[in-house]
Design a protein around this motif. Structure first.
Motif, PDB file in Angstrom:
ATOM      1  N   ARG A  62       2.194   4.191  -2.325  1.00  0.00           N
ATOM      2  CA  ARG A  62       0.959   4.118  -3.095  1.00  0.00           C
ATOM      3  C   ARG A  62       1.087   3.111  -4.252  1.00  0.00           C
ATOM      4  O   ARG A  62       0.183   2.313  -4.494  1.00  0.00           O
ATOM      5  N   ASP A 102      -9.077   9.517   1.449  1.00  0.00           N
ATOM      6  CA  ASP A 102      -7.991   9.058   0.589  1.00  0.00           C
ATOM      7  C   ASP A 102      -6.712   9.157   1.419  1.00  0.00           C
ATOM      8  O   ASP A 102      -6.124  10.235   1.536  1.00  0.00           O
ATOM      9  N   THR A 156      -3.474  10.890  -0.220  1.00  0.00           N
ATOM     10  CA  THR A 156      -3.589  12.326  -0.475  1.00  0.00           C
ATOM     11  C   THR A 156      -3.545  13.107   0.828  1.00  0.00           C
ATOM     12  O   THR A 156      -2.855  14.134   0.946  1.00  0.00           O
TER      13      THR A 156
END
Length: 205
Positions: free
Chosen positions: A101, A184, A187
């Motif tokens: 990320r 997302d 996530t």
């Protein structure tokens, strides 16, 4: 490669600008496709000014790879032999996913180097990386023998964690295309991977 430390604030700033520009250009074009002109333009410097700090694109690339290798090893170094096995490995999964990320360009730079046969970092892969993986694989094997972890090949476990976390950085465009809007990926990936590895690692009974 050991460069002399910059002596002034401007030199430090220019060095970091060049390295950041190199990271951007290398991650976008690969080592072979990158040029010093592209890196200089990205850094907002003239090519002669860039060459004052780094004599070649190889020097920039090697410096970036040296930094990256240390960053890459840190999450595995934190695996604590004294901790709960499943919790420690799940924490490692989360750290690797967080790296995907936070450092997508670095991940692509690493992947590009590997795809080219790692000509500029093979020694590090066969040295520091292998030693650390062997050390932590021995910890995982010990957990398995003690019945605290499911029976599993420790080296391939670590490799599978790399594959299932770094993929989200290296193939971000593909993943977002498949998932579509409103998702997302990171996530969702964490939730999925924690469930997957919890089931894989928890000993029976």
């Amino acid at each position: 490669m050991n460069l002399q430390p910059p002596r002034t604030r401007i030199q430090r700033k220019n060095t970091e600008n060049i390295l950041n520009a190199g990271l951007e250009v290398f991650s976008r074009h690969g080592f072979r496709g990158a040029t010093l002109d592209q890196i200089a333009a990205e850094a907002g410097l003239s090519k002669p000014n860039l060459l004052y700090y780094f004599p070649s694109k190889e020097a920039i690339h090697v410096t970036l790879m040296d930094r990256l290798m240390q960053t890459w090893l840190d999450p595995l170094r934190k695996l604590d032999a004294g901790g709960d096995p499943v919790a420690e490995l799940l924490a490692y999964v989360r750290r690797k996913l967080q790296m995907s990320r936070d450092f997508p360009r670095e991940s692509k730079l690493f992947a590009n180097e590997i795809l080219q046969g790692a000509p500029r970092m093979l020694a590090a892969l066969e040295g520091d990386l292998k030693r650390l993986v062997d050390e932590k694989a021995a910890v995982v094997a010990g957990w398995s023998r003690a019945g605290r972890l499911a029976r599993i090949d420790p080296h391939h476990l670590i490799i599978s964690i790399w594959a299932l976390t770094q993929h989200y950085a290296d193939f971000d465009v593909q993943i977002r295309a498949v998932l579509g809007p409103g998702h997302d990926p990171m996530t969702e990936a964490e939730s999925y991977l924690v469930t997957l590895f919890t089931k894989l690692l928890t000993p029976e009974g």
